[in-house]
Design an enzyme around this catalytic site. Structure first.
Site, PDB file in Angstrom:
ATOM      1  N   CYS A 136      86.483 -12.006  22.201  1.00 53.64           N
ATOM      2  CA  CYS A 136      85.634 -11.723  23.357  1.00 53.64           C
ATOM      3  C   CYS A 136      84.681 -12.896  23.554  1.00 53.64           C
ATOM      4  CB  CYS A 136      84.848 -10.436  23.125  1.00 53.64           C
ATOM      5  SG  CYS A 136      83.796  -9.962  24.512  1.00 53.64           S
ATOM      6  N   HIS A 139      90.891  -4.849  28.294  1.00 56.27           N
ATOM      7  CA  HIS A 139      89.667  -5.405  27.701  1.00 56.27           C
ATOM      8  C   HIS A 139      88.536  -5.473  28.739  1.00 56.27           C
ATOM      9  CE1 HIS A 139      87.654  -8.314  24.829  1.00 56.27           C
ATOM     10  NE2 HIS A 139      87.014  -8.593  25.948  1.00 56.27           N
ATOM     11  N   GLU A 140      88.841  -6.007  29.915  1.00 50.60           N
ATOM     12  CA  GLU A 140      87.787  -6.180  30.935  1.00 50.60           C
ATOM     13  C   GLU A 140      87.356  -4.845  31.531  1.00 50.60           C
ATOM     14  OE1 GLU A 140      86.342  -8.929  30.818  1.00 50.60           O
ATOM     15  OE2 GLU A 140      87.945 -10.081  29.860  1.00 50.60           O
ATOM     16  N   HIS A 200      84.863  -3.409  29.334  1.00 51.42           N
ATOM     17  CA  HIS A 200      83.527  -3.963  29.612  1.00 51.42           C
ATOM     18  C   HIS A 200      82.862  -3.216  30.762  1.00 51.42           C
ATOM     19  CE1 HIS A 200      82.922  -7.274  26.901  1.00 51.42           C
ATOM     20  NE2 HIS A 200      84.041  -7.899  27.267  1.00 51.42           N
TER      21      HIS A 200
END
Length: 188
Positions: free
Chosen positions: A106, A148-149, A152
């Site tokens: 990350c 992953h994003e 976030h």
């Protein structure tokens, strides 16, 4: 603004580190697709390029908007670049679900990586930089990037998905190389 313009016009910003509240809080939906968003997107592409990343969420540059950019390859090795606002990820289920254990990192905890099992592909729905609906399905780095994003956007860092022991090792690995990443990295 077309992605080709967004790639050309931005300025790299500092990347926010894990532990900063904006990274651990769900983002606000994007409702205005005007010039401020376009500048943010251009800056996010510039930041991602400067950091040699695969993708970057708004929270990673300190902006609590539900948006991410990506610039990485899909499962065929084809480079893909784009924007997703207000993302929702759908993952395969049942017999279609196959997990891939892969080293993940990350940009908000630079220099540290840990194996994390994620589904090999994902479908991401949302809006593009103009507010038009989009749906993208991919595997490889891009499919993982969508997951992953979007994490976030939901206030989750990938370390939250790791067992305690692996997470502690991830922090130690970052600490060992943290002197390479000044506080305003990768800007300036």
């Amino acid at each position: 603004m077309p992605v080709s313009e967004l790639l050309r016009l931005g300025t790299a910003r500092p990347i926010v580190r894990w532990g900063t509240s904006v990274l651990h809080t769900p983002a606000r939906p994007v409702t205005d697709f005007g010039s401020e968003l376009q500048q943010l997107l251009a800056d996010m592409f510039a930041t991602n390029t400067a950091a040699d990343g695969a993708g970057l969420a708004g929270q990673q540059v300190g902006v609590d908007l539900a948006v991410f950019i990506y610039d990485c390859s899909d499962e065929t090795g084809r480079p893909r670049t784009g924007v997703v606002c207000n993302p929702v990820v759908e993952l395969p289920e049942g017999n279609d679900r196959r997990l891939i254990d892969f080293g993940e990192g990350c940009l908000s905890l630079p220099g540290a990586y840990a194996d994390l099992a994620r589904p090999e592909s994902s479908t991401c729905r949302g809006q593009d930089q103009y507010g038009d609906p989009i749906e993208l399905t991919a595997g490889g780095t891009l499919g993982r990037c969508f997951q992953h994003e979007t994490d976030h956007i939901n206030g989750i860092v990938f370390g939250d998905r790791l067992p305690t022991r692996k997470r502690k090792q991830l922090y130690r690995d970052h600490e060992a190389v943290s002197d390479r990443y000044r506080t305003n990295w990768p800007a300036g």
